[in-house]
Motif scaffolding. Structure first.
Motif, PDB file in Angstrom:
ATOM      1  N   HIS A   2     -20.440  35.085  -8.241  1.00 23.65           N
ATOM      2  CA  HIS A   2     -19.921  34.421  -7.494  1.00 23.65           C
ATOM      3  C   HIS A   2     -20.399  34.423  -6.054  1.00 23.65           C
ATOM      4  N   LYS A   3     -21.450  33.773  -5.624  1.00 22.67           N
ATOM      5  CA  LYS A   3     -22.226  33.817  -4.414  1.00 22.67           C
ATOM      6  C   LYS A   3     -21.324  33.599  -3.283  1.00 22.67           C
ATOM      7  N   GLY A   4     -21.361  34.373  -2.170  1.00 22.88           N
ATOM      8  CA  GLY A   4     -20.490  34.355  -0.988  1.00 22.88           C
ATOM      9  C   GLY A   4     -19.200  35.152  -1.039  1.00 22.88           C
ATOM     10  N   GLU A   5     -19.064  35.562  -2.377  1.00 23.84           N
ATOM     11  CA  GLU A   5     -17.990  36.753  -2.627  1.00 23.84           C
ATOM     12  C   GLU A   5     -18.559  37.863  -2.645  1.00 23.84           C
ATOM     13  N   ILE A   6     -17.746  39.171  -2.100  1.00 17.87           N
ATOM     14  CA  ILE A   6     -18.150  40.282  -2.102  1.00 17.87           C
ATOM     15  C   ILE A   6     -18.140  40.950  -3.627  1.00 17.87           C
ATOM     16  N   THR A   7     -18.824  41.698  -3.973  1.00 16.04           N
ATOM     17  CA  THR A   7     -18.810  42.421  -5.241  1.00 16.04           C
ATOM     18  C   THR A   7     -18.250  43.756  -4.954  1.00 16.04           C
ATOM     19  N   PHE A   8     -17.706  44.362  -6.321  1.00 13.75           N
ATOM     20  CA  PHE A   8     -17.305  45.840  -6.002  1.00 13.75           C
ATOM     21  C   PHE A   8     -18.365  46.720  -5.795  1.00 13.75           C
ATOM     22  N   GLU A   9     -19.274  46.344  -6.319  1.00 14.82           N
ATOM     23  CA  GLU A   9     -20.485  47.301  -6.064  1.00 14.82           C
ATOM     24  C   GLU A   9     -20.861  47.221  -4.473  1.00 14.82           C
ATOM     25  N   MET A  10     -20.937  46.075  -3.986  1.00 12.89           N
ATOM     26  CA  MET A  10     -21.050  45.905  -2.484  1.00 12.89           C
ATOM     27  C   MET A  10     -20.190  46.540  -1.883  1.00 12.89           C
ATOM     28  N   GLN A  59     -29.430  42.784  -0.897  1.00 10.41           N
ATOM     29  CA  GLN A  59     -29.932  41.657  -1.482  1.00 10.41           C
ATOM     30  C   GLN A  59     -30.203  41.849  -2.991  1.00 10.41           C
ATOM     31  N   GLU A  60     -30.586  43.017  -3.417  1.00  8.64           N
ATOM     32  CA  GLU A  60     -30.524  43.236  -5.004  1.00  8.64           C
ATOM     33  C   GLU A  60     -29.190  42.939  -5.530  1.00  8.64           C
ATOM     34  N   LEU A  61     -28.254  43.755  -4.840  1.00  7.78           N
ATOM     35  CA  LEU A  61     -27.028  43.762  -5.549  1.00  7.78           C
ATOM     36  C   LEU A  61     -26.200  42.119  -5.503  1.00  7.78           C
ATOM     37  N   ASP A  62     -26.829  41.530  -4.586  1.00  2.88           N
ATOM     38  CA  ASP A  62     -26.633  39.953  -4.584  1.00  2.88           C
ATOM     39  C   ASP A  62     -27.157  39.276  -5.799  1.00  2.88           C
ATOM     40  N   THR A  63     -28.321  39.756  -6.357  1.00  2.00           N
ATOM     41  CA  THR A  63     -29.019  39.100  -7.486  1.00  2.00           C
ATOM     42  C   THR A  63     -27.859  39.388  -8.908  1.00  2.00           C
ATOM     43  N   LEU A  64     -27.097  40.302  -8.620  1.00  5.16           N
ATOM     44  CA  LEU A  64     -25.884  40.496  -9.682  1.00  5.16           C
ATOM     45  C   LEU A  64     -24.856  39.772  -9.532  1.00  5.16           C
ATOM     46  N   VAL A  85     -24.133  43.579   9.708  1.00  5.16           N
ATOM     47  CA  VAL A  85     -25.482  43.429   9.066  1.00  5.16           C
ATOM     48  C   VAL A  85     -25.509  43.116   7.492  1.00  5.16           C
ATOM     49  N   TYR A  86     -24.726  44.117   6.871  1.00  4.89           N
ATOM     50  CA  TYR A  86     -24.942  43.922   5.494  1.00  4.89           C
ATOM     51  C   TYR A  86     -24.189  42.727   4.978  1.00  4.89           C
ATOM     52  N   LEU A  87     -23.126  42.212   5.474  1.00  8.27           N
ATOM     53  CA  LEU A  87     -22.427  41.219   4.989  1.00  8.27           C
ATOM     54  C   LEU A  87     -23.138  39.890   5.417  1.00  8.27           C
ATOM     55  N   GLY A  88     -24.046  39.941   6.601  1.00  5.74           N
ATOM     56  CA  GLY A  88     -24.763  38.801   7.103  1.00  5.74           C
ATOM     57  C   GLY A  88     -25.992  38.721   6.249  1.00  5.74           C
ATOM     58  N   THR A  89     -26.596  39.583   5.766  1.00  8.11           N
ATOM     59  CA  THR A  89     -27.973  39.623   4.917  1.00  8.11           C
ATOM     60  C   THR A  89     -27.803  38.847   3.892  1.00  8.11           C
ATOM     61  N   VAL A  90     -26.438  38.722   3.030  1.00  2.00           N
ATOM     62  CA  VAL A  90     -26.442  38.158   1.792  1.00  2.00           C
ATOM     63  C   VAL A  90     -25.347  36.951   2.159  1.00  2.00           C
ATOM     64  N   GLY A  91     -24.824  36.636   3.345  1.00  2.00           N
ATOM     65  CA  GLY A  91     -23.894  35.575   3.543  1.00  2.00           C
ATOM     66  C   GLY A  91     -22.724  35.715   2.788  1.00  2.00           C
ATOM     67  N   ILE A  92     -22.218  36.972   2.828  1.00  2.00           N
ATOM     68  CA  ILE A  92     -20.705  36.894   2.273  1.00  2.00           C
ATOM     69  C   ILE A  92     -19.591  36.507   3.355  1.00  2.00           C
ATOM     70  N   LYS A  93     -18.998  35.456   2.604  1.00  2.00           N
ATOM     71  CA  LYS A  93     -17.704  35.128   3.309  1.00  2.00           C
ATOM     72  C   LYS A  93     -16.427  35.730   2.923  1.00  2.00           C
ATOM     73  N   LYS A  94     -16.192  35.755   1.554  1.00  2.00           N
ATOM     74  CA  LYS A  94     -15.211  36.197   1.416  1.00  2.00           C
ATOM     75  C   LYS A  94     -15.234  37.989   1.057  1.00  2.00           C
ATOM     76  N   THR A  95     -14.503  38.606   1.972  1.00  2.00           N
ATOM     77  CA  THR A  95     -14.846  40.011   1.832  1.00  2.00           C
ATOM     78  C   THR A  95     -13.817  40.992   1.251  1.00  2.00           C
ATOM     79  N   ARG A  96     -12.763  40.244   0.609  1.00  2.00           N
ATOM     80  CA  ARG A  96     -11.675  40.920  -0.214  1.00  2.00           C
ATOM     81  C   ARG A  96     -10.795  41.847   0.575  1.00  2.00           C
ATOM     82  N   TYR A  97     -10.664  42.896  -0.014  1.00  2.00           N
ATOM     83  CA  TYR A  97     -10.073  43.968   0.779  1.00  2.00           C
ATOM     84  C   TYR A  97     -11.040  45.055   1.565  1.00  2.00           C
ATOM     85  N   LEU A  98     -12.204  44.656   1.905  1.00  2.00           N
ATOM     86  CA  LEU A  98     -13.485  45.503   2.385  1.00  2.00           C
ATOM     87  C   LEU A  98     -12.843  45.970   3.802  1.00  2.00           C
TER      88      LEU A  98
END
Lengths: 176, 191
Positions: B123-131, B115-120, A140-153
């Motif tokens: 590199h869209k599509g890559e997860i941030t540490f905050e997320m 969504q709010e965290l993604d505004t920060l 759900v949470y990764l899908g919401t913002v379309g994250i593809k690279k999840t690194r070490y999550l």
């Protein structure tokens, strides 16, 4: 005490909504139009989550139906048999991160078959309360913002789940 | 996620072939698809409701007040969120909903927070540490009272259904803190 907290948690959402709409009105917000404008975002969000949910759900259902789940459970059971952990706990440990509804069904079944005071019930009750449906949250949470690279999550979440279950078993041994 | 999915699916299919559970396996794919639709429809309603409510919170400015109020606590954990950023209030509301066991409210508020965290996110599509911190907090289940577990225990006449509250609380706190430590540990090792 529990009833009181239960009542409080029932009260919290209605009170929160009431406060929100009156605070908005006080700040001259047209709350009806505002609500509609916000709700309009809902379908878009669900549309972006849906493929992720689908992808996770089919693989989890398939995993359970293929017999791979039973094999994994038996494998883990053999592996941890020296620690005297009931097989029900192993089932719960595997199913809890994968599926919320399946883990609730499993827990109900454990309480029914082993009785409400058994060690298996107590251990799985603590796992139920202290662990989360990890893969659902991820989808759900990764899908919401379309994250593809999840690194070490994912490794972090799986390690945390494993430790959470060890902690749950240890706490029951210690307290109950 | 790619590796997990690939392995789970391959192992399942090989198992289904070896154990002759092919029919059940194929059926389960469609069952999975069906429950994805059901869950999505359920989420559609509940997420829209909470998006409506949070829009009122935004338009009235209340969400920024909440952000300001909880900023000292949240920014301890989430170092890279600036000042009165709306993600702080979304995170706060999600954490509070989780604590009180309001799962139906927690998920939509969590979506809002993502969504709010993604505004920060640069590199869209890559997860941030905050997320990652946010998701780890959510997978660690930080509920104070496990109502559904108590309910099931009570319906099977357990002597003291509420007896699980303390062990659950201890287990939750230990595993949530451990989860965060593992996350920070991973960052340190991989840097």
């Amino acid at each position: 005490m529990i009833e009181g907290i239960n009542y409080l948690s029932l009260l919290i959402i209605p009170l929160f909504i009431l406060f929100t709409i009156w605070y908005g009105t006080f700040k001259k917000v047209r709350v009806y139009d505002s609500f509609v404008a916000g709700a309009k975002e809902g379908p878009g969000i669900i549309l972006s989550i849906f493929p992720y949910l689908l992808t996770i759900f089919i693989v989890i259902k398939g995993f359970q139906a293929s017999g791979a789940f039973d094999a994994l459970r038996n494998g883990f059971y053999q592996l941890f048999s020296f620690a005297g952990i009931p097989i029900e706990v192993v089932s719960m440990a595997i199913i809890k991160p994968l599926s919320g509804s399946a883990s609730t069904a499993l827990f109900t079944d454990i309480v029914k078959t082993t009785g409400p005071e058994s060690v298996a019930t107590k251990m799985t009750a603590v796992i139920m309360g202290s662990a989360e449906t990890t893969f659902y949250v991820l989808a759900v949470y990764l899908g919401t913002v379309g994250i593809k690279k999840t690194r070490y999550l994912v490794p972090v979440c799986l390690t945390a789940d494993f430790i959470g279950i060890v902690v749950a078993v240890a706490v029951v041994r210690w307290l109950l | 996620m790619n590796a997990v999915w690939l392995i789970l699916f391959s192992v399942s299919i090989v198992f289904a072939i070896c154990t002759g559970n092919l029919e059940a396996f194929t059926k389960s794919i469609f069952e999975g698809a069906k429950s994805a639709v059901e869950v999505s429809l359920f989420l559609l309603g509940i997420v829209s409701v909470w998006m409506g409510i949070t829009r009122i919170l935004e338009d009235s400015g209340l969400i920024y007040r909440i952000a300001h109020l909880f900023k000292p606590v949240i920014s301890r954990l989430f170092r890279n969120i600036p000042g009165d950023h709306p993600s702080i209030s979304a995170i706060t509301l999600n954490v509070l909903a989780n604590l009180f066991g309001l799962g139906n409210a927690a998920t939509p508020l969590g979506i809002k927070a993502m969504q709010e965290l993604d505004t920060l996110n640069e590199h869209k599509g890559e997860i941030t540490f905050e997320m990652m911190i946010f998701i780890v907090l959510n997978t660690a289940s930080i509920q104070l009272i496990p109502f559904s577990v108590i309910g099931i225990l009570a319906s099977y006449n357990a002597a003291n259904p509420a007896g699980v509250v303390l062990p659950v609380l201890i287990a939750t706190v230990i595993s949530a803190v451990t989860a965060l430590l593992i996350l920070f540990g991973f960052r340190k090792v991989l840097k």
